[in-house]
Design an enzyme around this catalytic site. Structure first.
Site, PDB file in Angstrom:
ATOM      1  N   LYS A 169      49.103  59.345  84.196  1.00 22.44           N
ATOM      2  CA  LYS A 169      49.499  58.084  84.858  1.00 22.44           C
ATOM      3  C   LYS A 169      50.541  58.441  85.909  1.00 22.44           C
ATOM      4  O   LYS A 169      51.702  58.690  85.588  1.00 22.44           O
ATOM      5  CB  LYS A 169      50.085  57.129  83.809  1.00 22.44           C
ATOM      6  N   GLU A 179      61.483  64.742  79.883  1.00 18.51           N
ATOM      7  CA  GLU A 179      62.306  65.387  80.918  1.00 18.51           C
ATOM      8  C   GLU A 179      62.934  64.235  81.694  1.00 18.51           C
ATOM      9  O   GLU A 179      62.257  63.563  82.476  1.00 18.51           O
ATOM     10  CB  GLU A 179      61.408  66.274  81.785  1.00 18.51           C
ATOM     11  N   CYS A 191      66.211  65.271  89.380  1.00 18.32           N
ATOM     12  CA  CYS A 191      66.888  64.946  88.122  1.00 18.32           C
ATOM     13  C   CYS A 191      68.042  65.901  87.836  1.00 18.32           C
ATOM     14  O   CYS A 191      68.983  65.534  87.142  1.00 18.32           O
ATOM     15  CB  CYS A 191      65.884  64.934  86.981  1.00 18.32           C
ATOM     16  N   GLU A 236      73.673  58.009  86.861  1.00 20.66           N
ATOM     17  CA  GLU A 236      72.749  58.703  87.757  1.00 20.66           C
ATOM     18  C   GLU A 236      72.408  57.776  88.931  1.00 20.66           C
ATOM     19  O   GLU A 236      71.880  56.689  88.743  1.00 20.66           O
ATOM     20  CB  GLU A 236      71.472  59.075  86.995  1.00 20.66           C
TER      21      GLU A 236
HETATM   22  P1  ADP Z   1      62.174  55.840  88.052  1.00 23.43           P
HETATM   23  O1  ADP Z   1      63.288  54.912  87.708  1.00 23.43           O
HETATM   24  O2  ADP Z   1      62.626  57.158  88.543  1.00 23.43           O
HETATM   25  O3  ADP Z   1      61.051  55.232  88.821  1.00 23.43           O
HETATM   26  P2  ADP Z   1      60.788  55.545  85.619  1.00 23.43           P
HETATM   27  O4  ADP Z   1      61.225  56.155  84.356  1.00 23.43           O
HETATM   28  O5  ADP Z   1      60.851  54.064  85.754  1.00 23.43           O
HETATM   29  O6  ADP Z   1      61.602  56.292  86.700  1.00 23.43           O
HETATM   30  O7  ADP Z   1      59.315  55.973  86.003  1.00 23.43           O
HETATM   31  C1  ADP Z   1      58.737  57.203  85.664  1.00 23.43           C
HETATM   32  C2  ADP Z   1      57.320  56.971  85.227  1.00 23.43           C
HETATM   33  O8  ADP Z   1      57.344  56.152  84.049  1.00 23.43           O
HETATM   34  C3  ADP Z   1      56.453  56.213  86.238  1.00 23.43           C
HETATM   35  O9  ADP Z   1      55.137  56.733  86.194  1.00 23.43           O
HETATM   36  C4  ADP Z   1      56.477  54.801  85.707  1.00 23.43           C
HETATM   37  O10 ADP Z   1      55.360  54.029  86.089  1.00 23.43           O
HETATM   38  C5  ADP Z   1      56.469  55.038  84.221  1.00 23.43           C
HETATM   39  N1  ADP Z   1      56.979  53.932  83.394  1.00 23.43           N
HETATM   40  C6  ADP Z   1      57.845  52.945  83.757  1.00 23.43           C
HETATM   41  N2  ADP Z   1      58.063  52.103  82.718  1.00 23.43           N
HETATM   42  C7  ADP Z   1      57.321  52.568  81.679  1.00 23.43           C
HETATM   43  C8  ADP Z   1      57.131  52.161  80.322  1.00 23.43           C
HETATM   44  N3  ADP Z   1      57.747  51.098  79.825  1.00 23.43           N
HETATM   45  N4  ADP Z   1      56.326  52.895  79.529  1.00 23.43           N
HETATM   46  C9  ADP Z   1      55.717  54.005  80.007  1.00 23.43           C
HETATM   47  N5  ADP Z   1      55.844  54.429  81.280  1.00 23.43           N
HETATM   48  C10 ADP Z   1      56.633  53.735  82.113  1.00 23.43           C
END
Ligand code: ADP
Length: 498
Positions: free
Chosen positions: A191, A266, A300, A401
């Site tokens: 994803k 990570e 990161c 962060e």
């Molecule tokens: P950022 O804040 O850097 O965008 P995220 O942790 O929100 O980081 O996003 C990293 C990945 O996690 C993306 O692919 C995002 O779509 C996915 N993501 C965001 N929310 C969820 C969730 N609740 N469960 C699983 N994956 C998620």
């Protein structure tokens, strides 16, 4: 919906800027919802592409395909055959080097010089994991009942892997999950991040061309709260490999509890970068600056808490500020650009709110501190490389962060006190030490609680060297042999010999 502009690789079937299919079971199919979302070029604010929006239903279809492939044809592939596929994929990535670099630059903004560098690293990784495919083995164990039992271990693929990746290095992140999965014989549902799905989708095409069998790699773009959450919670996924923020990491861990799937995380950081007065200061200025400003601070392990020994503090932070002011900020497609935009308007708002907060907290912006809006920059999401001086440990800009080009410079005197202060963060991903004193470097390297310590360098990476976090920066390691082990189960076999 506005029409996306032509992408700069005219002969490709996505040249009209639409990526309207998702990859399930070796075929490009429509998303069940029929919906699409927009991908914006962060350098111009213009629509770059429209992408199919995968949903829970699509994740389910993809997991079914991944399970079928895992239980069926893929399990019959010999290690050297998996190796050949990975090597073919690496060759294809190499052949499409320029296109993939440009696609990453367009989609998430990083300068072309950086995305080209990332491509090189991604190639190295793919070939490293290809090498691992034929090196997986268990052990003979000399148990304490040697006359009665002979025991040994087997290492077996963990199964179906849900890979959830961020936007700050899309191709590299995809390869960091797909590489070990294919090397070990797992199958994957990937994803991508909604901000940067294009390169992972293109990688999916190259994977088919490389001969990856149907169902072994499935790619479902979509939103985190829907597609991402469904993948993390899916009862037939055996492992989730997640890279992203610590808050989302916590959701992933909670979602994984239903079937107690294995999770590797990570996550983010607020890494200390420590400069002693006895360092090679010219090297340290450039290293400390680019340890944060590279990728516009969207890494990161960025060394955003810059600890500088008090007697050189004023001079050193001024030099870092001057370095930051000289960096060329602009559209990443320009080969002269050193710093591109932030990935999205949302990220721009977040970073500029931290710039305001820093000033409110009493820090002094001696470089940058603002959004850049001159000329063409006004259309994109550009922030000037920023150095905050006079930062103290408990300011929020020293603890949270920011994920933007923002250095929080803090002074220190005593090394023991420094260790305590460097470690007083919930994170533990990267860290830097700049000194000519090798004893001091070793002592500090042992005392800092972080997954990587870089001495007289910052963010050096290699496929063979593990990378990952302590504390809220996550668990599990990427790169290196432990990464491969994370995709394997260990089975103990007992033979009664008495
Ligand atoms: P950022 O804040 O850097 O965008 P995220 O942790 O929100 O980081 O996003 C990293 C990945 O996690 C993306 O692919 C995002 O779509 C996915 N993501 C965001 N929310 C969820 C969730 N609740 N469960 C699983 N994956 C998620």
């Amino acid at each position: 919906m506005t029409k996306a502009k032509a992408l700069p690789f005219a002969r490709h079937k996505y040249a009209d800027g639409s990526f309207k299919k998702i990859l399930i079971d070796g075929k490009w199919v429509s998303a069940a919802s029929g919906k699409e979302f927009e991908s914006i070029n962060p350098a111009t604010g213009e629509l770059l592409a429209t992408v199919a929006e995968g949903s829970e239903e699509d994740i389910d279809r993809a997991v079914i395909a991944a399970r079928r492939a895992f239980d069926g044809p893929w399990s019959k592939f010999k290690p050297f055959e998996r190796q050949e596929i990975l090597l073919r994929l690496a060759d294809l990535v190499e052949r499409h080097f320029d296109e993939l670099s440009a696609l990453d630059t367009l989609d998430m903004g990083a300068p072309i010089s950086r995305t080209r560098g990332s491509r090189r690293r991604a190639l190295g990784m793919l070939r490293y994991y290809a090498g691992q495919a034929t090196s997986i083995h268990g052990e003979t164990i000399h148990n304490s009942q040697p006359g009665d039992f002979f025991s040994y271990t087997l290492k077996e693929p963990v199964g179906v892997v849900g890979a959830i990746i961020p936007w700050n290095g899309p191709l590299g992140a995809a390869i960091w999950k797909i590489g070990p999965a294919l090397a070990t014989g797992c199958t994957v549902v990937l994803k991508p991040a909604e901000e940067a799905s294009l390169t992972p989708l293109r990688l999916g095409e190259l994977a088919l061309e490389a001969g990856v069998p149907p169902g072994v790699i499935n790619i479902v773009p979509g939103f985190g709260e829907t597609a991402g959450a469904a993948l993390a919670a899916h009862p037939d996924v055996d492992k989730v490999a997640f890279t992203g923020s610590h808050v989302t990491g916590q959701s992933v861990v909670k979602a994984s509890a239903g079937n107690l799937k294995r999770v590797s995380l990570e996550l983010g950081g607020k890494s200390p970068d420590v400069v002693f007065a006895d360092a090679d200061l010219e090297l340290a200025v450039a290293g400390a600056a680019m340890g944060v400003f590279a990728n516009s601070g969207q890494t990161c392990s960025a060394g955003t808490r810059l600890f500088v020994e008090r007697r050189i503090y004023a001079e050193f932070v001024d030099r870092v500020a001057e370095f930051g002011k000289r960096l060329r900020v602009g559209n990443g497609l320009d080969p002269e650009t050193q710093i591109g935009p932030l990935v999205s308007e949302q990220q721009l708002d977040r970073v500029t709110s931290y710039l305001d907060l820093g000033r409110q907290e009493g820090a002094r912006a001696i470089a940058g501190g603002t959004r850049l809006k001159e000329g063409a920059l006004a259309q994109g999401y550009f922030v000037a490389p920023t150095v905050f001086a006079d930062v103290v440990d408990d300011m929020r800009i020293a603890q949270e962060e920011i994920f933007g080009p923002v250095i929080s410079a803090i002074s220190f005197e005593d090394i023991d006190e420094l260790v305590r202060r460097a470690n007083s963060t919930m994170f533990g991903l990267g860290s830097g030490i700049w000194t000519r004193d090798v004893s001091k470097a070793h002592r500090l390297a042992g005392a800092i609680r972080a997954g990587s310590v870089w001495v007289n360098c910052y963010q050096a990476m290699d496929p063979a060297v593990p990378f990952g976090g302590y504390k809220m920066s996550g668990y599990g390691r990427e790169s290196g042999l432990q990464h491969v082990d994370d995709y394997l189960n260990v089975k103990a076999v007992w033979i009664k010999t008495a």
